[in-house]
Design an enzyme around this catalytic site. Structure first.
Site, mmCIF file in Angstrom:
data_model
loop_
_atom_site.group_PDB
_atom_site.id
_atom_site.type_symbol
_atom_site.label_atom_id
_atom_site.label_comp_id
_atom_site.label_asym_id
_atom_site.label_seq_id
_atom_site.Cartn_x
_atom_site.Cartn_y
_atom_site.Cartn_z
ATOM 1 N N HIS A 6 0.831 -1.205 0.000
ATOM 2 C CA HIS A 6 0.000 0.000 0.000
ATOM 3 C C HIS A 6 0.866 1.256 0.000
ATOM 4 C CE1 HIS A 6 -3.686 -2.297 0.854
ATOM 5 N NE2 HIS A 6 -2.936 -3.029 1.645
ATOM 6 N N GLU A 18 4.492 -4.960 -12.064
ATOM 7 C CA GLU A 18 5.875 -4.571 -12.345
ATOM 8 C C GLU A 18 6.521 -5.564 -13.308
ATOM 9 O OE1 GLU A 18 6.786 -2.421 -8.020
ATOM 10 O OE2 GLU A 18 7.471 -4.464 -8.412
#
Length: 462
Positions: A19, A266
């Site tokens: 987060h 990613e």
């Protein structure tokens, strides 16, 4: 006066760092747009001040358990956040599994605009904008039906993956992964409470060596006893602790083994095939959906794969049998979100608008629409074909430096059926498309190389 954006997020051994990491990526882009970003957490985190943002802390709530927290805990946290803010702010961004509409309604006392970043759905929200960069299979777009107010803007799917801006640049330099893989990256995020890194290293012992094995541990606290000795036993292996960014290591890799969450996007951004072990049940939905669509390899839950399981998957990787990542993430997701959080205030009709010719790195702009994997594959194939067909040119429309749409142009003009909508990055969006179409011309004559001039006043095409 600079707009003030207050971000509420947490990190720690129990909940991981995901987060906070994605909020720091967003914070950097908001700061680039002129905002002052203040990050509120339940404990000091040096990564926040190292990135140039203010870090305010609030007390940890004793009964802050569950998803979401009890009403009393949420209200206490919201009031502590308001007190620490010290006055009105322009926008509040919340990225926290414990907080929902109770917290959001309370913080409206200091902000006219509230934004939520979510993964879970199923919770009532009281926000103006909601971002969820995940994909749970066909029908994902309907996950928030009935949980957000009328008029709430939704930014859903990998197109909005909240990655650090470095990923957009590194993607342009990335090359296809070698098959069989020569360079391996092992990383289970900021924490690895189940010791999955150790299990992978044990699976690597005695196997044909990779040229290079990078083992990344998120912090010194996550460095399990004996792990350094295990790394030393694997030929070509090196250990990194608390890297500032995983992006350079990931770019060097031909194969990655690690956790799900933001790391999934990613790896897809940098086109690295992956063996994914989910560390939490709530993260398994995304990985399962991607695996069922043939887009990644899901090993299973932590503690269930084991040494033999990883060895079998490494054998498949050596045979070139793992799926290649689809072109869904271009690294500009956080920039798209930053534009939506702080909409542009243009100074003129052409401010921020740019047209350029597309390259292979732009495939996600054309592909990452909707939630149908078959549609992604078809769009990707067509995009790749259009880049080499002499009578077709693909133009990327950028708004404030962010790729927003791909237009397919032929000698007869723009192929209207191929036009993707332009993101609602600001209030100009509705009028941009007609303006773009008016500027596309095909200056071709017999014997002249086929090319497109994408003209903006005072600026030629690339």
């Amino acid at each position: 006066m600079a707009p003030v954006v207050l971000v509420r997020a947490d990190a720690g051994p129990r909940i991981g760092s995901g987060h906070l990491v994605r909020q720091l990526a967003l914070a950097d882009l908001l700061a680039a747009r002129g905002a002052e970003v203040v990050v509120v957490t339940t404990g000091d985190d040096p990564r926040i001040t190292a990135a140039g943002h203010r870090n305010l802390t609030v007390p940890e709530q004793a009964d802050a358990t569950g998803r979401p927290w009890p009403v009393a805990a949420q209200l206490a946290d919201a009031r502590a956040t308001i007190e620490r803010a010290g006055g009105a702010v322009d926008v509040v961004v919340v990225d926290h599994y414990g907080l929902d509409h109770v917290w959001e309604a309370e913080v409206r006392r200091i902000a006219d605009r509230v934004v939520a970043v979510d993964d879970l759905a199923g919770r009532r929200r009281e926000v103006d904008l909601l971002v969820d960069h995940n994909w749970y299979g066909a029908g994902s777009a309907g996950r928030y039906d009935g949980t957000v107010p009328d008029g709430c803007e939704l930014l859903l799917g990998p197109r909005y993956a909240l990655l650090h801006p470095a990923y957009a640049e590194l993607r342009k330099e990335s090359s296809p992964a070698a098959v069989p893989p020569r360079r391996l990256l092992v990383s289970f995020g900021g924490t690895d409470p189940a010791g999955e890194t150790r299990t992978v290293l044990e699976a690597l012992r005695g196997r044909p060596a990779f040229e290079r094995v990078e083992v990344v541990v998120g912090s010194r606290a996550a460095l399990a006893p004996g792990l350094e000795d295990l790394v030393a036993d694997v030929p070509g292996a090196e250990l990194h602790v608390a890297l500032r960014s995983l992006a350079p290591s990931l770019q060097r890799a031909d194969l990655a083994i690690g956790a799900s969450g933001t790391a999934t996007w990613e790896r897809i951004c940098l086109q690295v095939p992956a063996i994914v072990t989910t560390t939490a049940p709530h993260q398994s939905g995304v990985t399962r959906a991607l695996a069922e669509a043939g887009l990644t390899t899901w090993a299973g839950l932590v503690g269930e794969v084991g040494v033999d399981g990883y060895r079998a998957l490494l054998d498949r990787a050596a045979e070139g049998a793992l799926p290649l990542p689809p072109p869904l993430v271009d690294g500009y997701g956080a920039a798209r979100v930053a534009h939506a959080v702080l909409p542009t205030r243009p100074t003129g009709p052409d401010d921020g608008l740019r047209l350029r010719l597309a390259g292979p790195e732009d495939a996600p702009v054309a592909v990452a629409r909707g939630d149908d994997p078959a549609g992604w594959v078809a769009a990707g194939n067509r995009f790749a074909s259009d880049l080499v067909v002499p009578d077709v040119v693909v133009v990327v429309v950028e708004v404030d430096g962010v790729p927003s749409a791909c237009l397919r142009v032929t000698r007869d003009g723009p192929d209207v059926d191929s036009i993707n909508h332009i993101d609602i990055l600001d209030k100009r969006a509705a009028g941009i498309m007609d303006d773009v179409l008016d500027r596309l011309v095909w200056p071709c004559s017999e014997g002249e190389p086929t090319r497109l001039a994408a003209l903006v006043p005072g600026q030629g095409g690339r």
